[in-house]
Design a protein around this motif. Sequence first.
Motif, short mmCIF file in Angstrom:
data_model
loop_
_atom_site.label_atom_id
_atom_site.label_comp_id
_atom_site.label_asym_id
_atom_site.label_seq_id
_atom_site.Cartn_x
_atom_site.Cartn_y
_atom_site.Cartn_z
N MET A 94 -5.68 9.92 12.54
CA MET A 94 -5.73 9.41 11.18
C MET A 94 -6.90 8.46 10.91
O MET A 94 -7.63 8.62 9.93
CB MET A 94 -4.41 8.71 10.83
CG MET A 94 -4.38 8.15 9.42
SD MET A 94 -2.73 7.63 8.85
CE MET A 94 -2.08 6.73 10.24
N LEU B 169 3.59 5.00 12.45
CA LEU B 169 2.33 5.63 12.85
C LEU B 169 1.30 4.56 13.19
O LEU B 169 1.31 3.48 12.61
CB LEU B 169 1.75 6.46 11.69
CG LEU B 169 2.58 7.59 11.08
CD1 LEU B 169 1.96 8.04 9.78
CD2 LEU B 169 2.67 8.75 12.06
N THR B 170 0.40 4.87 14.11
CA THR B 170 -0.84 4.11 14.25
C THR B 170 -1.97 5.05 13.83
O THR B 170 -1.74 6.23 13.57
CB THR B 170 -1.09 3.61 15.69
OG1 THR B 170 -1.51 4.71 16.49
CG2 THR B 170 0.15 2.95 16.28
N VAL C 109 -1.35 13.61 8.26
CA VAL C 109 -0.04 13.31 8.85
C VAL C 109 0.81 12.53 7.85
O VAL C 109 2.03 12.74 7.77
CB VAL C 109 -0.20 12.55 10.19
CG1 VAL C 109 -0.81 11.17 10.00
CG2 VAL C 109 1.16 12.43 10.89
N VAL C 110 0.20 11.66 7.06
CA VAL C 110 0.94 10.90 6.04
C VAL C 110 1.48 11.84 4.97
O VAL C 110 2.65 11.76 4.58
CB VAL C 110 0.03 9.82 5.40
CG1 VAL C 110 0.71 9.18 4.19
CG2 VAL C 110 -0.31 8.74 6.43
N VAL D 276 2.48 2.37 8.63
CA VAL D 276 1.21 2.49 9.35
C VAL D 276 0.77 1.15 9.94
O VAL D 276 0.67 0.14 9.24
CB VAL D 276 0.11 3.02 8.40
CG1 VAL D 276 -1.22 3.15 9.15
CG2 VAL D 276 0.53 4.36 7.79
N GLN E 106 6.00 -2.83 14.03
CA GLN E 106 6.20 -1.54 13.35
C GLN E 106 7.65 -1.08 13.43
O GLN E 106 8.25 -0.66 12.43
CB GLN E 106 5.28 -0.48 13.96
CG GLN E 106 5.38 0.89 13.30
CD GLN E 106 4.74 1.95 14.17
OE1 GLN E 106 5.37 2.51 15.06
NE2 GLN E 106 3.46 2.22 13.93
N ASP F 132 -2.24 8.51 15.54
CA ASP F 132 -1.36 9.63 15.21
C ASP F 132 -2.01 10.54 14.18
O ASP F 132 -2.47 10.09 13.13
CB ASP F 132 -0.02 9.11 14.68
CG ASP F 132 0.77 8.36 15.74
OD1 ASP F 132 1.08 8.98 16.77
OD2 ASP F 132 1.06 7.17 15.54
N GLY F 133 -2.07 11.82 14.51
CA GLY F 133 -2.70 12.78 13.61
C GLY F 133 -4.19 12.53 13.44
O GLY F 133 -4.77 12.97 12.45
N PRO G 275 6.19 6.76 5.55
CA PRO G 275 5.27 6.38 6.62
C PRO G 275 5.08 4.85 6.69
O PRO G 275 4.94 4.20 5.66
CB PRO G 275 3.95 7.06 6.23
CG PRO G 275 4.32 8.07 5.18
CD PRO G 275 5.51 7.50 4.48
#
Length: 297
Positions: free
Chosen positions: A135, A128-129, A168-169, A181, A111, A132-133, A179
């Motif tokens: 998701m 992000l994974t 979050v995105v 991911v 990443q 995060d948020g 982003p």
Amino acid sequence: MPTDLTTLAPRDKAQILAQALPYIRKFHGKTMVIKYGGNAMTDPTLQAAFAEDVVLLKLVGINPVVVHGGGPQIETALKRLGKEGKFIQGMRVTDAETMEVVEWVLGGEVQQDIVGLINQAGGKAVGLTGRDGAMIRAHKLKMLDQKDPTVEHDIGQVGDIDQIDPGVVKALQDDQFIPVVSPIGFGEQNESYNINADVVAAKLATVLQAEKLLMLTNIPGVLDKGGALMPELTPRRIDELVQDGTISGGMLPKIAGALDAAKSGVNAVHIIDGRVPHALLLEVLGNEPFGTMIRSH
């Protein structure tokens, strides 16, 4: 070999830009989800071209979201630790130790390499994974034996998606970030799951109601038995190709995810050759058919 744009006459350069203009206008403000994998992820020239393409799309007002895999990198890391990768029906068996490796390779090494390349090309990428948020919520994937459906294989912490919350995105997109991911989800007990990146890309494209889902591969697109490119596929034709074995192995989840996305409102799904420099620009801003497009009807 691709044309070196620096050798083109000004008139030719202007013509290329003029041809791209209708596509820039058409896709301005739209989201495009890009599944990044294959040679495009490992060849330095292709990596740089990919990063430049993503930044250019952002600069002309398109919102790219990158979802990446990392199978070869995971395999390399496991071998360094003296751990042999095990597969059942093409799926990686992910025990707790392997899951730790998956998390630090995908959510860390791979990443951050992609984030760095995009930033170096002039963009502002954020990694992000699925944690995060909050998701990507997931549960343990049930894998039934292909020959005997009464037998279930335990492949460890491999996940199937329950839901994706794209908040979050969207927040990052609104702030002009790109982003990136990693396909890692989490379960009810806060356990981590390794999820097929093609599936994550397709589901994310669906919940974002993306204009396009672009899947980079190591082939020109979907090929028939004779090796000829099929520029367009429908659900009926896909069923026929699965039945006769033309579509098999790692292409199955890719095609299944692409078809689900097309049926769920993503306007166009394209499987394209990531070995071609600037493949993204050729598809998004070009007027020549490129790769295989999957339609829902």
